[in-house]
Design a protein around this motif. Structure first.
Motif, short mmCIF file in Angstrom:
data_model
loop_
_atom_site.label_atom_id
_atom_site.label_comp_id
_atom_site.label_asym_id
_atom_site.label_seq_id
_atom_site.Cartn_x
_atom_site.Cartn_y
_atom_site.Cartn_z
N THR A 52 0.83 -1.20 0.00
CA THR A 52 0.00 0.00 0.00
C THR A 52 0.87 1.24 0.00
OG1 THR A 52 -0.15 -0.04 2.41
CG2 THR A 52 -1.89 -1.18 1.17
N ALA A 53 2.18 1.02 0.02
CA ALA A 53 3.22 2.04 -0.09
C ALA A 53 4.42 1.31 -0.67
CB ALA A 53 3.55 2.64 1.28
N GLU A 56 9.97 -1.28 1.14
CA GLU A 56 11.33 -0.80 1.43
C GLU A 56 12.33 -1.94 1.61
OE1 GLU A 56 12.19 2.78 4.14
OE2 GLU A 56 12.32 1.02 5.45
N ASN A 73 12.25 -0.83 -3.04
CA ASN A 73 11.62 0.49 -3.13
C ASN A 73 10.60 0.54 -4.27
OD1 ASN A 73 11.18 3.06 -2.08
ND2 ASN A 73 12.53 3.99 -3.59
N TRP A 75 6.22 -0.55 -5.27
CA TRP A 75 4.88 -0.87 -4.76
C TRP A 75 4.55 -2.34 -4.98
CZ3 TRP A 75 1.01 2.66 -2.89
CH2 TRP A 75 1.47 3.97 -2.74
N ARG A 99 8.89 -4.77 5.01
CA ARG A 99 8.60 -3.46 5.60
C ARG A 99 8.39 -2.46 4.48
NH1 ARG A 99 13.26 -2.17 8.60
NH2 ARG A 99 14.06 -1.17 6.75
N GLN A 100 7.33 -1.70 4.59
CA GLN A 100 7.05 -0.65 3.61
C GLN A 100 7.70 0.66 4.05
OE1 GLN A 100 2.76 -1.92 1.82
NE2 GLN A 100 2.72 -0.36 3.39
N ALA A 101 7.80 1.62 3.12
CA ALA A 101 8.38 2.92 3.41
C ALA A 101 7.60 3.68 4.49
CB ALA A 101 8.48 3.75 2.14
N ASP A 102 6.29 3.39 4.62
CA ASP A 102 5.48 4.07 5.63
C ASP A 102 5.53 3.37 6.99
OD1 ASP A 102 3.94 1.82 5.20
OD2 ASP A 102 2.15 2.91 4.57
N GLY A 103 6.38 2.33 7.12
CA GLY A 103 6.55 1.63 8.39
C GLY A 103 5.66 0.41 8.56
N HIS A 104 4.64 0.24 7.73
CA HIS A 104 3.79 -0.95 7.84
C HIS A 104 4.57 -2.19 7.43
CE1 HIS A 104 -0.02 0.63 9.15
NE2 HIS A 104 0.17 1.68 8.36
N ARG A 105 4.18 -3.33 7.99
CA ARG A 105 4.93 -4.57 7.81
C ARG A 105 4.00 -5.73 7.51
NH1 ARG A 105 10.08 -4.10 10.70
NH2 ARG A 105 10.21 -1.97 11.47
#
Length: 116
Positions: A52-53, A56, A73, A75, A99-105
């Protein structure tokens, strides 16, 4: 019924609250599966991940050790037939976390491997 069947077969994963879409297999066995490999056999994984982001970091963990990682890096990420270090003990598990760039995992159910 499909949800209960997936839970019974351990083909589940967890996220930190956002609808990350994940698919993972090891030597053709879906997450949550059990399989048997000959000692020294090649271990390969494939995954399809849609965040959803931007995603990362992606890691493959086996028996508590990070065996492989990448920083795409992107989507959406598709990984095909990536080779891993073969299990050295009599049993092992392999799972994927991201882990996504927005911190969600997200954390995916492992594939359990018996080594003969």
């Amino acid at each position: 019924d499909a949800i209960w069947q997936a839970m019974d077969q351990r083909r589940t994963y967890a996220t930190s609250g956002v609808p990350i879409v994940c698919h993972f297999q090891l030597n053709g066995h879906l997450m949550g599966s059990q399989c048997r490999l000959k000692r020294g056999s090649a271990v390969h994984f494939s995954a399809e991940l849609h965040g959803t982001a931007p995603i990362e970091r992606i890691e493959i963990i086996s028996n508590g050790i990070t065996l492989w990682h990448t920083r795409p890096n992107a989507w959406g990420v598709e990984l095909h037939d990536v080779e891993l270090t073969a299990a050295l003990s009599q049993s092992a598990y392999y799972y994927l976390r991201l882990r996504q760039a927005d911190g969600h995992r997200a954390w995916l159910s492992p594939v359990w491997v018996d080594v003969a």
